[in-house]
Write an enzyme that holds these catalytic residues in place. Structure first.
Site, PDB file in Angstrom:
ATOM      1  N   SER A  22       0.831  -1.195   0.000  1.00 44.38           N
ATOM      2  CA  SER A  22       0.000   0.000   0.000  1.00 44.38           C
ATOM      3  C   SER A  22       0.873   1.255   0.000  1.00 44.38           C
ATOM      4  O   SER A  22       1.959   1.270   0.594  1.00 44.38           O
ATOM      5  CB  SER A  22      -0.879  -0.004   1.248  1.00 44.38           C
ATOM      6  OG  SER A  22      -1.846   1.011   1.189  1.00 44.38           O
ATOM      7  N   PRO A  23       0.433   2.329  -0.660  1.00 46.15           N
ATOM      8  CA  PRO A  23       1.183   3.586  -0.584  1.00 46.15           C
ATOM      9  C   PRO A  23       1.325   4.052   0.862  1.00 46.15           C
ATOM     10  O   PRO A  23       0.339   4.090   1.603  1.00 46.15           O
ATOM     11  CB  PRO A  23       0.316   4.559  -1.394  1.00 46.15           C
ATOM     12  CG  PRO A  23      -0.466   3.690  -2.317  1.00 46.15           C
ATOM     13  CD  PRO A  23      -0.753   2.442  -1.536  1.00 46.15           C
ATOM     14  N   CYS A  25       3.219   7.207   2.994  1.00 44.35           N
ATOM     15  CA  CYS A  25       4.009   8.430   2.984  1.00 44.35           C
ATOM     16  C   CYS A  25       5.257   8.266   3.848  1.00 44.35           C
ATOM     17  O   CYS A  25       5.175   7.799   4.986  1.00 44.35           O
ATOM     18  CB  CYS A  25       3.179   9.604   3.477  1.00 44.35           C
ATOM     19  SG  CYS A  25       1.918  10.140   2.293  1.00 44.35           S
ATOM     20  N   ALA A  57       1.975   8.618  -1.908  1.00 45.93           N
ATOM     21  CA  ALA A  57       1.287   9.648  -2.677  1.00 45.93           C
ATOM     22  C   ALA A  57       2.307  10.602  -3.289  1.00 45.93           C
ATOM     23  O   ALA A  57       3.096  11.218  -2.575  1.00 45.93           O
ATOM     24  CB  ALA A  57       0.327  10.415  -1.772  1.00 45.93           C
ATOM     25  N   GLN A  99       1.228   6.145  -6.851  1.00 40.58           N
ATOM     26  CA  GLN A  99      -0.029   6.783  -6.488  1.00 40.58           C
ATOM     27  C   GLN A  99       0.076   8.275  -6.780  1.00 40.58           C
ATOM     28  O   GLN A  99       1.013   8.938  -6.320  1.00 40.58           O
ATOM     29  CB  GLN A  99      -0.353   6.563  -5.009  1.00 40.58           C
ATOM     30  CG  GLN A  99      -1.748   7.064  -4.628  1.00 40.58           C
ATOM     31  CD  GLN A  99      -2.009   6.970  -3.129  1.00 40.58           C
ATOM     32  OE1 GLN A  99      -1.382   7.675  -2.349  1.00 40.58           O
ATOM     33  NE2 GLN A  99      -2.934   6.103  -2.730  1.00 40.58           N
ATOM     34  N   TYR A 182      -8.328  14.009   0.947  1.00 43.49           N
ATOM     35  CA  TYR A 182      -7.552  14.808   0.010  1.00 43.49           C
ATOM     36  C   TYR A 182      -8.451  15.270  -1.136  1.00 43.49           C
ATOM     37  O   TYR A 182      -9.651  15.032  -1.125  1.00 43.49           O
ATOM     38  CB  TYR A 182      -6.326  14.018  -0.449  1.00 43.49           C
ATOM     39  CG  TYR A 182      -5.419  13.661   0.711  1.00 43.49           C
ATOM     40  CD1 TYR A 182      -4.980  14.639   1.602  1.00 43.49           C
ATOM     41  CD2 TYR A 182      -5.021  12.348   0.951  1.00 43.49           C
ATOM     42  CE1 TYR A 182      -4.173  14.319   2.688  1.00 43.49           C
ATOM     43  CE2 TYR A 182      -4.211  12.021   2.031  1.00 43.49           C
ATOM     44  CZ  TYR A 182      -3.793  13.017   2.892  1.00 43.49           C
ATOM     45  OH  TYR A 182      -2.990  12.701   3.968  1.00 43.49           O
TER      46      TYR A 182
END
Length: 354
Positions: A22-23, A25, A57, A99, A182
């Protein structure tokens, strides 16, 4: 019936199993540039035999970053540092992905480990921050500037240009970040979109920005490569975005070329009460898969191999996205295979440790 280690083909891309990174940060960039940290972070998960490894992201504009430390893809200069990472991921048999994101009204904040608070320009932040409506995310956050229609078109174009850069860097899947409060999520949800024009109001207007964005990206993203979208399946609050809205959106975007929906939740309402627990979002992946007839990914506190395998075997989702568990253990797929009695090939350099 599929299991956790069965391959999955989407368009012309074959994923060797159903375990996706999964993305996540990392807040470790200068001017949006990937660096050695990103190489180690992403490449090690490919060594661990994840089927797909997605970057965090990546901001499509500089002002669309969550923090000054975010990854970026808003200029051609960002391509070269990513090429080495994506090439290595591919050589391990994993699928490299990116992403694409714009943080909207949650832009210009410090990294969580630096306080996670809104930043004024004199603190390294920026202004204005942009959103569908001039509604701050929470107390203490900047009031965003309402996007004009020309600004909306500019951001849509920025997503399309960023998709082309991702391809040039070697990505073979991209995910549009439509979750967690977002910008895309802000347009979708009536909790954050109070516009009076064709981009606000009823459902068909609130989804217009996302639909136009998907069209723009799909027009430049190669037909042979998959397009994913992460959504917050619910706002977890009355009067917000709902699971039924997510089903309706998925039906529409499937027709526009979105291949898989990564089903998360929350993030748009600061005081929402979220019943967090193991697999707490799996029900949304199952509902959207069943009612919209699309591929879905389940995400959220998936930590146990048997749990992950059951999600796939019971057709609740087509893939599982792991985040925190991959931070704890980049080689989780190899250990999961051993736990489940599946013969997965280890990297030859590590084979003696089996």
């Amino acid at each position: 019936m599929a299991n956790l280690f069965e391959p999955l083909r989407v368009r012309d891309v074959e994923f060797p199993n159903r375990i996706f990174v999964s993305p996540m940060c990392q807040y470790s960039c200068v001017d949006g540039m990937a660096n050695d940290w990103h190489f180690v972070h992403l490449a090690s998960r490919a060594v661990g035999r994840a089927a797909a490894v997605l970057t965090e992201a990546a901001a499509v504009t500089a002002e669309g970053r969550i923090s000054p430390d975010d990854l970026g893809i808003w200029s051609d200069a960002h391509i070269e540092p990513l090429q080495r990472i994506f090439s290595f991921i591919s050589r391990q048999g994993s699928v490299p992905g990116m992403q694409l994101a714009h943080a909207g009204r949650k832009s210009s904040t410090s990294a969580p480990f630096k306080g996670g608070r809104p930043l004024a320009p004199e603190q390294g932040g920026w202004t204005p921050i942009l959103a569908p409506s001039p509604i701050p995310f929470a107390d203490g956050y900047q009031t965003p500037k309402e996007l004009t229609k020309p600004e909306i078109k500019r951001i849509i174009a920025a997503f399309a240009e960023s998709a082309k850069r991702a391809e040039a860097a070697g990505a073979r899947v991209i995910e549009l970040h439509g979750a967690h409060g977002y910008l895309l999520h802000e347009f979708l949800s009536p909790a954050s979109n109070h516009r009076k024009d064709e981009y606000g109001g009823p459902f068909e207007n609130r989804i217009r920005f996302v639909c136009e964005l998907v069209d723009a990206v799909r027009n430049v993203w190669p037909e042979k490569y998959p397009l994913f979208m992460r959504i917050s399946s619910t706002d977890w609050t009355e009067g917000g975005w709902t699971p039924d809205d997510s089903v309706a959106l998925a039906r529409i975007l499937k027709g526009q070329g979105v291949d898989l929906f990564d089903c998360s939740s929350g993030g748009n309402v600061s005081r929402a009460r979220i019943p967090v627990g193991p697999g707490y979002q799996v029900e949304f992946a199952e509902k959207i898969r069943r009612e919209a007839g699309v591929l879905t990914g389940a995400v959220g506190m998936i930590v146990d191999p048997a749990q992950a395998d059951q999600i796939i075997r019971s057709s609740q989702a087509d893939v599982v996205f792991l985040a925190r568990q991959f931070l704890r253990d980049p080689y989780w797929p190899l250990k999961a295979a051993k736990a489940l009695g599946h013969d997965m090939a280890w990297p030859p350099q590590y084979d003696r440790a089996k």
